[in-house]
Design a protein around this motif. Structure first.
Motif, PDB file in Angstrom:
ATOM      1  N   HIS A  46      -9.540   6.585  -6.052  1.00  0.00           N
ATOM      2  CA  HIS A  46      -8.776   7.748  -5.604  1.00  0.00           C
ATOM      3  C   HIS A  46      -7.800   8.177  -6.703  1.00  0.00           C
ATOM      4  CE1 HIS A  46      -8.844   9.650  -1.792  1.00  0.00           C
ATOM      5  NE2 HIS A  46      -7.542   9.662  -1.634  1.00  0.00           N
ATOM      6  N   ALA A  47      -7.057   7.184  -7.228  1.00  0.00           N
ATOM      7  CA  ALA A  47      -6.063   7.450  -8.276  1.00  0.00           C
ATOM      8  C   ALA A  47      -6.763   7.959  -9.540  1.00  0.00           C
ATOM      9  CB  ALA A  47      -5.278   6.180  -8.559  1.00  0.00           C
ATOM     10  N   ASN A 107      -2.136  14.427   1.642  1.00  0.00           N
ATOM     11  CA  ASN A 107      -2.376  13.520   2.758  1.00  0.00           C
ATOM     12  C   ASN A 107      -3.724  13.887   3.365  1.00  0.00           C
ATOM     13  OD1 ASN A 107      -2.170  12.474   5.627  1.00  0.00           O
ATOM     14  ND2 ASN A 107      -0.213  11.788   4.809  1.00  0.00           N
ATOM     15  N   LYS A 112       1.529   8.515  -6.854  1.00  0.00           N
ATOM     16  CA  LYS A 112       1.700   9.963  -6.657  1.00  0.00           C
ATOM     17  C   LYS A 112       2.912  10.479  -7.429  1.00  0.00           C
ATOM     18  CE  LYS A 112      -0.540  10.549  -2.168  1.00  0.00           C
ATOM     19  NZ  LYS A 112      -0.325  10.710  -0.729  1.00  0.00           N
ATOM     20  N   SER A 123       1.000   3.632  -3.299  1.00  0.00           N
ATOM     21  CA  SER A 123       0.551   5.007  -3.103  1.00  0.00           C
ATOM     22  C   SER A 123       1.641   5.989  -3.531  1.00  0.00           C
ATOM     23  CB  SER A 123       0.184   5.198  -1.636  1.00  0.00           C
ATOM     24  OG  SER A 123      -0.102   6.525  -1.389  1.00  0.00           O
ATOM     25  N   SER A 124       2.884   5.714  -3.093  1.00  0.00           N
ATOM     26  CA  SER A 124       4.001   6.609  -3.431  1.00  0.00           C
ATOM     27  C   SER A 124       4.247   6.604  -4.940  1.00  0.00           C
ATOM     28  CB  SER A 124       5.282   6.161  -2.736  1.00  0.00           C
ATOM     29  OG  SER A 124       5.075   6.111  -1.376  1.00  0.00           O
ATOM     30  N   LEU A 133      -9.033   2.892  -3.271  1.00  0.00           N
ATOM     31  CA  LEU A 133      -7.769   3.576  -3.568  1.00  0.00           C
ATOM     32  C   LEU A 133      -7.590   3.748  -5.076  1.00  0.00           C
ATOM     33  CD1 LEU A 133      -5.522   1.739  -0.952  1.00  0.00           C
ATOM     34  CD2 LEU A 133      -6.498   4.023  -0.782  1.00  0.00           C
ATOM     35  N   GLN A 147       2.728  14.877  -4.383  1.00  0.00           N
ATOM     36  CA  GLN A 147       3.383  13.954  -3.458  1.00  0.00           C
ATOM     37  C   GLN A 147       3.203  14.354  -1.986  1.00  0.00           C
ATOM     38  OE1 GLN A 147       6.908  13.881  -6.100  1.00  0.00           O
ATOM     39  NE2 GLN A 147       7.146  11.789  -5.354  1.00  0.00           N
ATOM     40  N   ARG A 180       0.823  -1.205   0.000  1.00  0.00           N
ATOM     41  CA  ARG A 180       0.000   0.000   0.000  1.00  0.00           C
ATOM     42  C   ARG A 180       0.860   1.260   0.000  1.00  0.00           C
ATOM     43  NH1 ARG A 180      -5.420  -0.432   1.972  1.00  0.00           N
ATOM     44  NH2 ARG A 180      -5.200   1.652   2.809  1.00  0.00           N
ATOM     45  N   ASP A 181       1.887   1.260   0.825  1.00  0.00           N
ATOM     46  CA  ASP A 181       2.776   2.418   0.887  1.00  0.00           C
ATOM     47  C   ASP A 181       3.470   2.645  -0.452  1.00  0.00           C
ATOM     48  OD1 ASP A 181       2.368   3.270   3.495  1.00  0.00           O
ATOM     49  OD2 ASP A 181       3.722   1.756   4.306  1.00  0.00           O
TER      50      ASP A 181
END
Lengths: 342, 315
Positions: A230-231, A168, A152, A148-149, A227, A165, A144-145
């Motif tokens: 979200h993207a 949050n 972004k 997500s990174s 998610l 980036q 997930r981390d």
């Protein structure tokens, strides 16, 4: 709870979906912060904590209803169905009235006492928006981390939006700007991108943020597809620089085809050189010229469509902001002594 | 003003004296007309001319006396007024004279009639009373800052001393929007819709991010109408009701929503009060039971339907 007009007011917005075990503690911590400011005699008030019930799947609604009978500053906004964290946040912001707004998650990964750090940063940088940046990995370094990174990073590069980036869900926002951005948020508008349409005074502050719920139970408030949505929202709202790159490349291609064609014509008409593969050159020229013209026109159409979409989403021509009470905020935040314990 | 009545030959005839037929008054009237009420008398009511007022009072009294044999209940609603937030002390005083005249007339009328039930419904102004206050609750103290709000507060106090607690209900609506009436003052939303449709520029008299609370006149009409019809049912007398949405909205958001709904661009400019950014917002704890305000989008759409198809309006 009516405050005199001189106090700087803060609203907290929290979407509630699957965090019934954390809510009571979260409310306690907010109350603790309110009392701390009161004890310090600050002219800084948390007037409301708005919990947006996003059709919770657990007992969040019952817990909050019970808590709201004791805490007059606690406010519930119940959505008719599950709309997702993004929409719930936007709804909560539109119900708020504070001079400044804090949005945070329900599961205590964003600790209310860290709001002071966000406020200090806003004062020191004169920022309209302050994002909390996790010092380490939020979800224990899992996919997930990284996902997500990566998402972004790619979108930041493609869109040229240097703030992507920093995005949050733990953020401090000037109330006027938050409400203005929320007002224009349509279904696929990414709230944080909409914020950048109103301000570029965006700062970040590193905070110890950790999703303990995910680390221990591998459970998060929002699933993988949320998610992805979200993207998708981020892509649809972002201003895509790549379109300009393709338009430019197509233009260069067309110029090259024209130049090369002129040179071939010159050879044919004014020199004795023989073009050995008859027809091949003309074919390549036609491909290059028409291909680049097609790409150029398509890129223009897509860019016009994108611009229309942004206009439809409400990207403003200008926005007027009132920063007259900032000096008072600096003064009040300056009175914050000692370190909050949590 | 208008007098509404239930059937004359009914054993429990009910007369409703409606003072004020602006956005709220018309909405109350429409709500009552949708049930068993009908218009009995339609009278002009002049704010300036005392002679006209006296004449109207005579006609009202005559109607009441004619019905006195069957009359079991008299209801008075006051939603009248031509002043607004920006009215001067002089304009407000003029209006207050009319109010005091009417109140005196009502008190005399009630004394002269043998009534089992009398109730007075007064429409005040939440914005006028709580201007500049945020997150107003039931315990917040009114502190009007303009002559208009001061007049509304004074009128509330006069009524509270003139009537029993069981006879008086005070409604405090926030900024009202709804179908246009002949009255000169219309709220911001009405002005924006009207000007957008006529391609005219709207002059904003407050900061674009000033927060206000908007309610649809039809919702107020339905609520007050229900209170008038079922006066004895709830046993909830002598109340002060905040008729607010408790959802604060900036002018910026109102403009964005109207533009989206109408698919028209709204042109506006600021006047010299551009700096006026005092908020007026309400906590949801003030919402009375049974009060269901429409969300802004729905209210604006209802307004549009009523404006585009005025024949739908009940007469």
């Amino acid at each position: 709870m009516t405050q005199d007009s001189g106090a700087i007011t803060i609203s907290i917005v929290i979407p509630a979906y699957k965090g019934d075990r954390f809510i009571a503690e979260l409310v306690t911590q907010i109350e603790k912060l309110r009392k701390r400011w009161e004890a310090l005699g600050l002219d800084l008030l948390i007037t409301e904590a708005i919990f947006v019930l996003d059709a919770p799947v657990d007992a969040s609604a019952e817990v909050l209803r019970k808590l709201s009978t004791d805490q007059s500053w606690l406010r519930l906004v119940e959505l008719s169905r599950n709309y997702g964290q993004h929409s719930a946040t936007v709804a909560g912001i539109l119900y708020s009235s504070g001079d400044w707004l804090v949005t945070l998650d329900e599961d205590l990964q964003h600790h209310p006492l860290q709001i002071e750090t966000l406020l200090k940063k806003a004062c020191s940088k004169g920022a309209d928006v302050v994002y909390a940046l996790p010092t380490g990995s939020v979800h224990g370094g899992g996919y997930r981390d990284r996902l997500s990174s990566l998402a972004k990073f790619i979108i930041a590069r493609l869109s040229g939006n240097r703030f992507v980036q920093s995005f949050n869900s733990f953020r401090l926002i000037r109330g006027d700007i938050a409400r203005a951005a929320s007002s224009i948020c349509a279904q696929y508008t990414y709230f944080d991108v909409a914020l950048t349409w109103f301000t570029e005074n965006i700062a970040t502050v590193e905070l110890d943020i950790s999703d303990d719920r995910y680390k221990t139970q591998k459970r998060s408030g929002y699933h993988f597809w949320a998610l992805v949505q979200h993207a998708k929202r981020l892509i649809l709202t972002s201003d895509f620089r790549i379109l300009r790159v393709t338009t430019t490349l197509a233009g260069i291609g067309f110029l090259m085809a024209t130049g090369y064609g002129a040179w071939v014509l010159y050879i044919k008409l004014f020199t004795d050189s023989l073009i050995e593969a008859a027809g091949w050159t003309s074919l390549m020229l036609v491909f290059l010229a028409f291909g680049s013209v097609s790409v150029f026109i398509m890129s223009l159409i897509v860019e016009i469509l994108h611009m229309s979409m942004l206009q439809l989403q409400g990207k403003p021509t200008f926005f007027v902001v009132n920063r007259s009470s900032d000096s008072k905020l600096v003064q009040e935040v300056g009175k914050l002594r000692g370190q909050c314990r949590f | 003003m208008q007098i509404l009545s239930t059937r004359k030959d009914s054993p429990a005839c009910h007369l409703v004296l409606l003072f004020g037929l602006g956005m709220i008054g018309s909405a109350i009237r429409d709500a009552l007309l949708r049930s068993e009420y009908r218009i009995l008398v339609d009278l002009p009511f002049d704010w300036q001319d005392m002679g006209w007022r006296e004449h109207a009072f005579d006609l009202i009294q005559a109607a009441c006396i004619e019905y006195s044999l069957f009359l079991s209940r008299l209801t008075v609603t006051w939603s009248a007024g031509i002043t607004d937030f920006f009215s001067s002390s002089c304009e407000v005083s003029q209006e207050n004279i009319s109010f005091e005249d009417t109140l005196q007339f009502i008190l005399n009328l009630r004394q002269g009639l043998d009534l089992t039930t009398f109730d007075f419904h007064y429409v005040s102004s939440a914005g006028g009373l709580f201007e500049g206050q945020s997150v107003v609750t039931n315990t917040s103290k009114p502190s009007p800052v303009r002559p208009y709000g001061q007049m509304k507060l004074a009128q509330e106090q006069v009524l509270q001393t003139s009537f029993d607690e069981s006879e008086l209900t005070i409604y405090r609506p926030s900024s009202v929007y709804g179908p246009m009436t002949r009255k000169r003052q219309h709220g911001l939303i009405n002005k924006l819709v009207q000007n957008a449709r006529n391609k005219q520029v709207t002059v904003l008299d407050a900061h674009v991010m000033a927060l206000r609370d908007y309610v649809y006149a039809g919702d107020i009409g339905n609520f007050v109408g229900r209170r008038i019809r079922f006066w004895n049912d709830g046993g909830n007398y002598g109340s002060v009701y905040f008729l607010v949405s408790s959802r604060c909205v900036s002018i910026f958001e109102v403009v964005a929503r109207i533009e989206r709904i109408l698919n028209l661009h709204i042109q506006f400019r600021y006047d010299e009060n551009f700096g006026n950014r005092s908020n007026i917002t309400f906590n949801d704890s003030v919402l009375p039971p049974g009060w269901r305000p429409s969300v802004l989008d729905v209210g604006i759409r209802q307004l549009m339907v009523r404006e585009l198809y005025p024949c739908c309006r009940m007469q």
